[in-house]
Design a protein around this motif. Sequence first.
Motif, PDB file in Angstrom:
ATOM      1  N   GLU A  96      64.698  40.035  88.927  1.00  0.00           N
ATOM      2  CA  GLU A  96      64.442  41.077  87.903  1.00  0.00           C
ATOM      3  C   GLU A  96      63.394  41.441  88.000  1.00  0.00           C
ATOM      4  N   ALA A  97      62.567  41.034  87.772  1.00  0.00           N
ATOM      5  CA  ALA A  97      61.430  41.734  87.330  1.00  0.00           C
ATOM      6  C   ALA A  97      60.739  43.350  88.525  1.00  0.00           C
ATOM      7  N   TRP A  98      60.980  42.908  89.429  1.00  0.00           N
ATOM      8  CA  TRP A  98      60.926  44.179  90.841  1.00  0.00           C
ATOM      9  C   TRP A  98      61.955  45.454  89.664  1.00  0.00           C
ATOM     10  N   TRP A  99      62.943  45.524  89.154  1.00  0.00           N
ATOM     11  CA  TRP A  99      64.180  46.125  89.185  1.00  0.00           C
ATOM     12  C   TRP A  99      63.427  47.290  87.483  1.00  0.00           C
ATOM     13  N   ARG A 100      62.546  45.574  86.271  1.00  0.00           N
ATOM     14  CA  ARG A 100      62.277  46.579  85.415  1.00  0.00           C
ATOM     15  C   ARG A 100      60.925  47.606  86.052  1.00  0.00           C
ATOM     16  N   GLN A 101      59.956  46.921  86.916  1.00  0.00           N
ATOM     17  CA  GLN A 101      59.242  48.018  86.920  1.00  0.00           C
ATOM     18  C   GLN A 101      59.020  49.057  88.077  1.00  0.00           C
ATOM     19  N   ALA A 102      60.189  49.419  88.857  1.00  0.00           N
ATOM     20  CA  ALA A 102      60.812  51.014  89.539  1.00  0.00           C
ATOM     21  C   ALA A 102      61.286  51.432  88.650  1.00  0.00           C
ATOM     22  N   ARG A 103      62.096  50.543  87.714  1.00  0.00           N
ATOM     23  CA  ARG A 103      62.242  51.726  86.365  1.00  0.00           C
ATOM     24  C   ARG A 103      61.623  51.974  85.496  1.00  0.00           C
ATOM     25  N   GLY A 141      51.085  55.500  94.479  1.00  0.00           N
ATOM     26  CA  GLY A 141      51.586  56.516  93.212  1.00  0.00           C
ATOM     27  C   GLY A 141      53.031  56.166  93.383  1.00  0.00           C
ATOM     28  N   THR A 142      53.377  56.967  92.579  1.00  0.00           N
ATOM     29  CA  THR A 142      54.967  56.198  92.140  1.00  0.00           C
ATOM     30  C   THR A 142      56.052  55.836  92.776  1.00  0.00           C
ATOM     31  N   ARG A 143      56.400  57.191  93.895  1.00  0.00           N
ATOM     32  CA  ARG A 143      57.153  57.398  95.158  1.00  0.00           C
ATOM     33  C   ARG A 143      57.032  55.952  95.839  1.00  0.00           C
ATOM     34  N   ARG A 144      55.769  55.788  96.413  1.00  0.00           N
ATOM     35  CA  ARG A 144      55.842  54.404  97.483  1.00  0.00           C
ATOM     36  C   ARG A 144      55.566  53.380  97.049  1.00  0.00           C
ATOM     37  N   PHE A 145      55.369  53.253  95.607  1.00  0.00           N
ATOM     38  CA  PHE A 145      55.002  51.819  94.768  1.00  0.00           C
ATOM     39  C   PHE A 145      56.902  51.037  94.839  1.00  0.00           C
ATOM     40  N   VAL A 146      57.596  52.865  94.098  1.00  0.00           N
ATOM     41  CA  VAL A 146      59.005  52.241  93.679  1.00  0.00           C
ATOM     42  C   VAL A 146      60.020  51.799  95.286  1.00  0.00           C
ATOM     43  N   ALA A 147      59.100  52.047  96.051  1.00  0.00           N
ATOM     44  CA  ALA A 147      59.866  52.053  97.678  1.00  0.00           C
ATOM     45  C   ALA A 147      58.915  50.593  97.847  1.00  0.00           C
ATOM     46  N   GLN A 148      57.540  50.528  97.494  1.00  0.00           N
ATOM     47  CA  GLN A 148      57.590  49.122  98.126  1.00  0.00           C
ATOM     48  C   GLN A 148      58.363  47.690  97.655  1.00  0.00           C
ATOM     49  N   LEU A 149      58.684  47.905  96.040  1.00  0.00           N
ATOM     50  CA  LEU A 149      59.623  46.924  95.503  1.00  0.00           C
ATOM     51  C   LEU A 149      60.983  47.344  96.002  1.00  0.00           C
ATOM     52  N   ALA A 150      61.402  47.995  96.082  1.00  0.00           N
ATOM     53  CA  ALA A 150      62.728  48.192  97.220  1.00  0.00           C
ATOM     54  C   ALA A 150      62.728  47.627  98.676  1.00  0.00           C
ATOM     55  N   ALA A 151      61.727  47.270  98.888  1.00  0.00           N
ATOM     56  CA  ALA A 151      61.092  46.419 100.348  1.00  0.00           C
ATOM     57  C   ALA A 151      60.976  45.102  99.719  1.00  0.00           C
ATOM     58  N   GLN A 152      60.246  44.848  98.710  1.00  0.00           N
ATOM     59  CA  GLN A 152      60.270  43.344  98.444  1.00  0.00           C
ATOM     60  C   GLN A 152      61.798  42.949  98.340  1.00  0.00           C
ATOM     61  N   ALA A 153      62.199  43.888  97.595  1.00  0.00           N
ATOM     62  CA  ALA A 153      64.130  43.292  97.017  1.00  0.00           C
ATOM     63  C   ALA A 153      65.202  42.606  98.990  1.00  0.00           C
TER      64      ALA A 153
END
Length: 238
Positions: A96-103, A141-153
């Motif tokens: 849930e936290a990763w989803w919120r951070q990515a959004r 940056g944003t794009r790679r951070f969002v990819a990292q969050l997706a990977a964590q999931a």
Amino acid sequence: MTDRVVLLPGMLCDAGLWAGVESALDVPVVHAELSEPSITGMAEQVLSCVDGPMLLVGLSLGAIVGFEVARLAPERVAGFAALSTNAGAPRPDQHEAWWRQARRARAGEFCEVVEEILPSMFARQRPVAAGAFREMAARVGTRRFVAQLAAQATRTDAREVLPMITAPALVVSGGEDALCPPEFHREIAAGLPDAELYLVPGAGHLLALEAPERTAELVNRLVRRCAPPSTIEEIDCA
């Protein structure tokens, strides 16, 4: 014995994480880029960055990727160092936290998210280290951070992989790591066939920034453990 150390950074980090460690290491290093949106994809990036056996040194997300490298190609792992990490599967609250951070990051609040994450990276106020973390996050940056969050999931429970890592291993925890406390590392070390466990008193999550000299000392110790035993020529004096 491998003559290269592959350094795997954590979330919102890049090669700058290892700046104070790399210069004190006894062998050359390769910096792996972790940009794929899955842990398996990141592990494949690591496997393609060098040929042959490697000594993996991963911190946080980097160590999680290292577990996956060992699952995919255990024969390539000549040594493994797991720093500030967790081998368990993600919890529902983490998803849930990763989803919120990515959004929020995609909505233009990347800098705000970084500032909210920053306090959990360190055991206490460390302005220089905090500045280095902000600079790394800006480069990620944003794009790679969002990819990292997706990977964590996409993480799975890596504890079943630990017995497959038969090479010499090192497990290191900051004594005041709020994200991955020492008990996580005791469990990891207990699951590895040939591990040494160390606690760094007073340090938090980003060991390589908070205690670079101690981190380098421990990695060099692992390098020596991975070296072949000295051969002594026998002389026949008969």
